[in-house]
Scaffold this motif. Sequence first.
Motif, PDB file in Angstrom:
ATOM      1  N   ILE A 102       0.840  -1.213   0.000  1.00 33.97           N
ATOM      2  CA  ILE A 102       0.000   0.000   0.000  1.00 33.97           C
ATOM      3  C   ILE A 102       0.871   1.257   0.000  1.00 33.97           C
ATOM      4  N   SER A 103       2.044   1.162   0.614  1.00 32.97           N
ATOM      5  CA  SER A 103       2.917   2.347   0.635  1.00 32.97           C
ATOM      6  C   SER A 103       3.472   2.648  -0.761  1.00 32.97           C
ATOM      7  N   GLY A 104       3.984   1.632  -1.458  1.00 32.04           N
ATOM      8  CA  GLY A 104       4.538   1.845  -2.805  1.00 32.04           C
ATOM      9  C   GLY A 104       3.459   2.293  -3.780  1.00 32.04           C
ATOM     10  N   LEU A 127       8.357  -2.005  -8.468  1.00 31.74           N
ATOM     11  CA  LEU A 127       8.962  -3.342  -8.476  1.00 31.74           C
ATOM     12  C   LEU A 127       8.614  -4.053  -7.178  1.00 31.74           C
ATOM     13  N   ASP A 128       8.152  -5.281  -7.282  1.00 25.72           N
ATOM     14  CA  ASP A 128       7.878  -6.055  -6.059  1.00 25.72           C
ATOM     15  C   ASP A 128       8.342  -7.493  -6.262  1.00 25.72           C
ATOM     16  N   ASN A 129       8.887  -8.062  -5.206  1.00 30.23           N
ATOM     17  CA  ASN A 129       9.424  -9.425  -5.312  1.00 30.23           C
ATOM     18  C   ASN A 129       8.320 -10.484  -5.369  1.00 30.23           C
ATOM     19  N   HIS A 130       7.125 -10.157  -4.876  1.00 29.60           N
ATOM     20  CA  HIS A 130       6.062 -11.164  -4.827  1.00 29.60           C
ATOM     21  C   HIS A 130       5.366 -11.348  -6.183  1.00 29.60           C
ATOM     22  N   GLY A 178       1.353  -6.240  -1.083  1.00 33.07           N
ATOM     23  CA  GLY A 178       2.144  -6.549   0.116  1.00 33.07           C
ATOM     24  C   GLY A 178       1.296  -7.279   1.138  1.00 33.07           C
ATOM     25  N   HIS A 179       1.220  -6.723   2.351  1.00 26.82           N
ATOM     26  CA  HIS A 179       0.446  -7.375   3.426  1.00 26.82           C
ATOM     27  C   HIS A 179      -1.052  -7.374   3.160  1.00 26.82           C
ATOM     28  N   ALA A 180      -1.505  -6.545   2.241  1.00 23.41           N
ATOM     29  CA  ALA A 180      -2.940  -6.468   1.951  1.00 23.41           C
ATOM     30  C   ALA A 180      -3.247  -7.543   0.912  1.00 23.41           C
ATOM     31  N   GLY A 215      -4.044 -11.126   4.891  1.00 18.92           N
ATOM     32  CA  GLY A 215      -3.179 -10.232   5.680  1.00 18.92           C
ATOM     33  C   GLY A 215      -4.057  -9.164   6.302  1.00 18.92           C
ATOM     34  N   THR A 216      -3.821  -7.910   5.894  1.00 21.36           N
ATOM     35  CA  THR A 216      -4.488  -6.769   6.541  1.00 21.36           C
ATOM     36  C   THR A 216      -6.004  -6.917   6.592  1.00 21.36           C
ATOM     37  N   PHE A 217      -6.545  -6.820   7.788  1.00 19.16           N
ATOM     38  CA  PHE A 217      -7.940  -7.127   8.056  1.00 19.16           C
ATOM     39  C   PHE A 217      -8.867  -5.963   7.698  1.00 19.16           C
ATOM     40  N   CYS A 219       9.884  -0.592   0.595  1.00 14.81           N
ATOM     41  CA  CYS A 219      10.003  -1.994   1.029  1.00 14.81           C
ATOM     42  C   CYS A 219      10.303  -2.022   2.532  1.00 14.81           C
ATOM     43  N   TRP A 220      10.489  -3.230   3.072  1.00 16.30           N
ATOM     44  CA  TRP A 220      10.767  -3.344   4.508  1.00 16.30           C
ATOM     45  C   TRP A 220      12.098  -2.682   4.831  1.00 16.30           C
ATOM     46  N   HIS A 221      12.136  -1.969   5.949  1.00 19.23           N
ATOM     47  CA  HIS A 221      13.356  -1.233   6.287  1.00 19.23           C
ATOM     48  C   HIS A 221      14.548  -2.149   6.525  1.00 19.23           C
ATOM     49  N   ASN A 259       7.105   3.116   3.518  1.00 18.73           N
ATOM     50  CA  ASN A 259       6.715   1.872   4.197  1.00 18.73           C
ATOM     51  C   ASN A 259       6.191   2.187   5.607  1.00 18.73           C
ATOM     52  N   ALA A 260       5.309   1.306   6.087  1.00 17.84           N
ATOM     53  CA  ALA A 260       4.763   1.460   7.442  1.00 17.84           C
ATOM     54  C   ALA A 260       5.885   1.476   8.476  1.00 17.84           C
ATOM     55  N   ASP A 261       7.015   0.828   8.169  1.00 17.52           N
ATOM     56  CA  ASP A 261       8.156   0.836   9.097  1.00 17.52           C
ATOM     57  C   ASP A 261       8.617   2.259   9.408  1.00 17.52           C
ATOM     58  N   TYR A 312       0.131  -0.171  10.753  1.00 18.63           N
ATOM     59  CA  TYR A 312      -1.211   0.136  10.258  1.00 18.63           C
ATOM     60  C   TYR A 312      -1.144   0.736   8.858  1.00 18.63           C
ATOM     61  N   THR A 313      -2.255   0.548   8.143  1.00 21.24           N
ATOM     62  CA  THR A 313      -2.343   1.018   6.766  1.00 21.24           C
ATOM     63  C   THR A 313      -2.122   2.529   6.672  1.00 21.24           C
ATOM     64  N   ASP A 314      -2.633   3.273   7.654  1.00 19.40           N
ATOM     65  CA  ASP A 314      -2.482   4.737   7.570  1.00 19.40           C
ATOM     66  C   ASP A 314      -1.010   5.135   7.643  1.00 19.40           C
TER      67      ASP A 314
HETATM   68  C1  LIG Z   1      -0.925 -10.139   8.868  1.00 20.71           C
HETATM   69  C2  LIG Z   1      -1.089  -8.644   8.952  1.00 20.71           C
HETATM   70  C3  LIG Z   1      -2.301  -8.081   9.326  1.00 20.71           C
HETATM   71  C4  LIG Z   1      -2.465  -6.704   9.372  1.00 20.71           C
HETATM   72  N1  LIG Z   1      -3.677  -6.157   9.698  1.00 20.71           N
HETATM   73  C5  LIG Z   1      -3.852  -4.826   9.635  1.00 20.71           C
HETATM   74  C6  LIG Z   1      -5.130  -4.247   9.816  1.00 20.71           C
HETATM   75  O1  LIG Z   1      -6.117  -4.930  10.055  1.00 20.71           O
HETATM   76  N2  LIG Z   1      -5.266  -2.894   9.683  1.00 20.71           N
HETATM   77  C7  LIG Z   1      -4.196  -2.100   9.396  1.00 20.71           C
HETATM   78  O2  LIG Z   1      -4.355  -0.883   9.270  1.00 20.71           O
HETATM   79  N3  LIG Z   1      -2.973  -2.616   9.231  1.00 20.71           N
HETATM   80  C8  LIG Z   1      -2.776  -3.957   9.336  1.00 20.71           C
HETATM   81  N4  LIG Z   1      -1.541  -4.488   9.121  1.00 20.71           N
HETATM   82  C9  LIG Z   1      -0.444  -3.587   8.824  1.00 20.71           C
HETATM   83  C10 LIG Z   1      -0.571  -3.096   7.390  1.00 20.71           C
HETATM   84  O3  LIG Z   1      -0.872  -4.179   6.582  1.00 20.71           O
HETATM   85  C11 LIG Z   1       0.702  -2.548   6.946  1.00 20.71           C
HETATM   86  O4  LIG Z   1       1.069  -1.485   7.783  1.00 20.71           O
HETATM   87  C12 LIG Z   1       0.665  -2.020   5.521  1.00 20.71           C
HETATM   88  O5  LIG Z   1      -0.120  -2.791   4.640  1.00 20.71           O
HETATM   89  C13 LIG Z   1       2.083  -2.061   5.067  1.00 20.71           C
HETATM   90  O6  LIG Z   1       2.175  -1.614   3.761  1.00 20.71           O
HETATM   91  P1  LIG Z   1       3.606  -1.305   3.205  1.00 20.71           P
HETATM   92  O7  LIG Z   1       3.448  -0.984   1.779  1.00 20.71           O
HETATM   93  O8  LIG Z   1       4.261  -0.308   4.086  1.00 20.71           O
HETATM   94  O9  LIG Z   1       4.432  -2.658   3.393  1.00 20.71           O
HETATM   95  P2  LIG Z   1       4.205  -4.087   2.740  1.00 20.71           P
HETATM   96  O10 LIG Z   1       2.773  -4.383   2.623  1.00 20.71           O
HETATM   97  O11 LIG Z   1       5.082  -5.022   3.490  1.00 20.71           O
HETATM   98  O12 LIG Z   1       4.780  -3.914   1.278  1.00 20.71           O
HETATM   99  C14 LIG Z   1       6.161  -3.861   1.025  1.00 20.71           C
HETATM  100  C15 LIG Z   1       6.439  -4.668  -0.208  1.00 20.71           C
HETATM  101  O13 LIG Z   1       7.820  -4.528  -0.527  1.00 20.71           O
HETATM  102  C16 LIG Z   1       8.256  -5.764  -1.001  1.00 20.71           C
HETATM  103  N5  LIG Z   1       9.716  -5.847  -0.940  1.00 20.71           N
HETATM  104  C17 LIG Z   1      10.512  -6.056   0.126  1.00 20.71           C
HETATM  105  N6  LIG Z   1      11.793  -6.105  -0.255  1.00 20.71           N
HETATM  106  C18 LIG Z   1      11.800  -5.931  -1.596  1.00 20.71           C
HETATM  107  C19 LIG Z   1      12.826  -5.922  -2.577  1.00 20.71           C
HETATM  108  N7  LIG Z   1      14.118  -6.039  -2.246  1.00 20.71           N
HETATM  109  N8  LIG Z   1      12.482  -5.771  -3.879  1.00 20.71           N
HETATM  110  C20 LIG Z   1      11.180  -5.624  -4.246  1.00 20.71           C
HETATM  111  N9  LIG Z   1      10.165  -5.622  -3.342  1.00 20.71           N
HETATM  112  C21 LIG Z   1      10.472  -5.778  -2.042  1.00 20.71           C
HETATM  113  C22 LIG Z   1       7.577  -6.742  -0.077  1.00 20.71           C
HETATM  114  O14 LIG Z   1       7.586  -8.058  -0.558  1.00 20.71           O
HETATM  115  C23 LIG Z   1       6.184  -6.161   0.010  1.00 20.71           C
HETATM  116  O15 LIG Z   1       5.361  -6.673  -1.010  1.00 20.71           O
HETATM  117  C24 LIG Z   1      -1.361  -5.878   9.075  1.00 20.71           C
HETATM  118  C25 LIG Z   1      -0.125  -6.435   8.710  1.00 20.71           C
HETATM  119  C26 LIG Z   1       0.003  -7.805   8.651  1.00 20.71           C
HETATM  120  C27 LIG Z   1       1.324  -8.386   8.262  1.00 20.71           C
END
Ligand SMILES: Cc1cc2nc3c(=O)[nH]c(=O)nc-3n(C[C@H](O)[C@H](O)[C@H](O)COP(=O)(O)OP(=O)(O)OC[C@H]3O[C@@H](n4cnc5c(N)ncnc54)[C@H](O)[C@@H]3O)c2cc1C
Length: 555
Positions: free
Chosen positions: A6-8, A28-31, A36-38, A55-57, A346-348, A529-531, A537-539
């Motif tokens: 969701i961040s990207g 670009l995403d590895n999956h 991602g988590h959604a 993943g994200t509920f 991506c993940w920090h 990224n959420a990190d 959280y999604t926000d």
């Molecule tokens: C099981 C679970 C349940 C959750 N439930 C909730 C909820 O109910 N409500 C809520 O608000 N939040 C929830 N969260 C948290 C929320 O999902 C996350 O905060 C948010 O979706 C994170 O988005 P993101 O884009 O920051 O990270 P991610 O979703 O982790 O996306 C990062 C992406 O980067 C990719 N990546 C990593 N390294 C590389 C690389 N080297 N090259 C290419 N791609 C790479 C990863 O594979 C991933 O697809 C939950 C999280 C989890 C894990």
Amino acid sequence: MVGGGISGLSAAHYFRKVAGAKARVLILDNHDDFGGHAKRNEFRVGNQFRLGYGGTFSIESPAPYSAVAKALIQELGIDVPSYPQYVSKDLYRSLGLAPNIFFDKETFSSDKLVVNPAPLGATQTADLSSDSNRWKRFMAEAPLTDTAKRDIRRLFEDAADYLPGLSSDDKKAQLARISYAKFLADFVHVDQQVIQLYQALPHPLFGVGIDAVSAQDAWGLGAPGFQGMKLDPAPGKGMNRDAIPNEEAGKYFFHFPDGNASIARLLVRKLIPDAIPGSSVNDIVMARANYAKLDQLSSPIRIRLNSTVVRVKHLGDPVSAQEVEVAYAQGAKVHIVRASHCVLACWHMVIPYICDELPDKQKQALASAAKVPLLYTNVALRNWTSFQKLGASSVYAPGGYHSFMTLDLPVSMGGYQCSRKPEDPIVVHMMKTPCKPGLPARDQHRTGRMELFGTTFETIERNIRDQLARTLGPGGFDPARDISAITVNRWPHGYAYEYNSLWDKFWLEGTETPCEVARKPFGRLAIANADAGAYAYTDSAIDHAYRAVQEIMRS
Ligand SMILES: Cc1cc2nc3c(=O)[nH]c(=O)nc-3n(C[C@H](O)[C@H](O)[C@H](O)COP(=O)(O)OP(=O)(O)OC[C@H]3O[C@@H](n4cnc5c(N)ncnc54)[C@H](O)[C@@H]3O)c2cc1C
């Protein structure tokens, strides 16, 4: 954009807004999927279609969404206040179903399903006499020793002050530095069985048990034992944001049948309209994504899956470079692309491995964001008559392989119909946190991650079948007959690590946090990224995408 979560995806959206419709963006995403988590899980049981969240509920957050995050939710067409029209809130209660606890024989000497008299959150105000029926049943049926039962009663009913003579602030300071398990053992002096009963309660929020959650956070979450301690209701220093009650945030809730995967899909549709047909927030639920359209030369925005970024560097001195070079692996091949800017969404903890040129202090801060591992299992059942016979809508299993299982939240929208009759198929959601009680939180997460990597699907499946059979068997459940399908969603890198007053001194002291150091822009790179908010959280994913785009537009 490195990372198609969701961040990207949000960063791509914000970038296009400021850079114009012709701006070219590669995500670009590895999956093999975006979001991602959604993550969306689909099932077909007989002639019925069922969705689950892998993943994200839901849209929810312990603190209110920022104006930025709310605006994006609105822009995607999601009308959060309209949620009650989609959910059959009272369905399970109207059928006599309620939360239960499963006592397992390995931990509690016999297998037994018992009504949960006080689910977490309701406990602080629990009055044993007002809900005496449930309490009576619990006390009569729970396979606990008499001492443990007496201690549970005491824990809820006593108005004792376990830290007499201290001010409210001093009490909170002390509670922030001890775990809830220690508080129960050394201050309330409860029986070991009571600690075992509560051990897994914080798993869904924090991915660890009460040995690694502070007593102050347990108080904030409504756990029992604090009613006589005269704590002023204001949050204490070092409280986790999840543990600070917030009425406004509590009202902002929306659950799609596939969780926040619908948010990711709405974002993709906005970025690449050809990839997901439809035009409304409702029709996104049943829309079929066309993955072939994600990465088309003709589209200014492209999403390239199965692409692991292995190196990001400026072409020349980061201070004056005009371009960034990104190398990514697809199968055995490494490809190189160049961009004017790069957002690392991506993940920090991955960033120090792929971006060598960052300052050491920043790399250290990035590496400290050890994600919380989780296992989200969805089991499609042919019916849920066993749940009905047993009167259970959800089960907390403190000694179980999965510590929680719950019937799907009944939401129907956009032509999708949830299960309404016990004779119909349903998705049961099960959750496990692979943690190692006794270790500091980050070490528990690392150990749990290794456990997830080292466990075969066969082992997980055997545990699922065993757990469902033991829990629901007395209600007539037969795993061979009643299970239609299983999807196991492994999240070795799950929740963003949230700071914890037991281990993170800076959090208690209010000094600079690692995520503030980690997210500093560097040359033409910005970090999302959420990190970046140390907030799972999604926000947080959205807010930091927005910030990262503002930063690259300034660089
Ligand atoms: C099981 C679970 C349940 C959750 N439930 C909730 C909820 O109910 N409500 C809520 O608000 N939040 C929830 N969260 C948290 C929320 O999902 C996350 O905060 C948010 O979706 C994170 O988005 P993101 O884009 O920051 O990270 P991610 O979703 O982790 O996306 C990062 C992406 O980067 C990719 N990546 C990593 N390294 C590389 C690389 N080297 N090259 C290419 N791609 C790479 C990863 O594979 C991933 O697809 C939950 C999280 C989890 C894990």
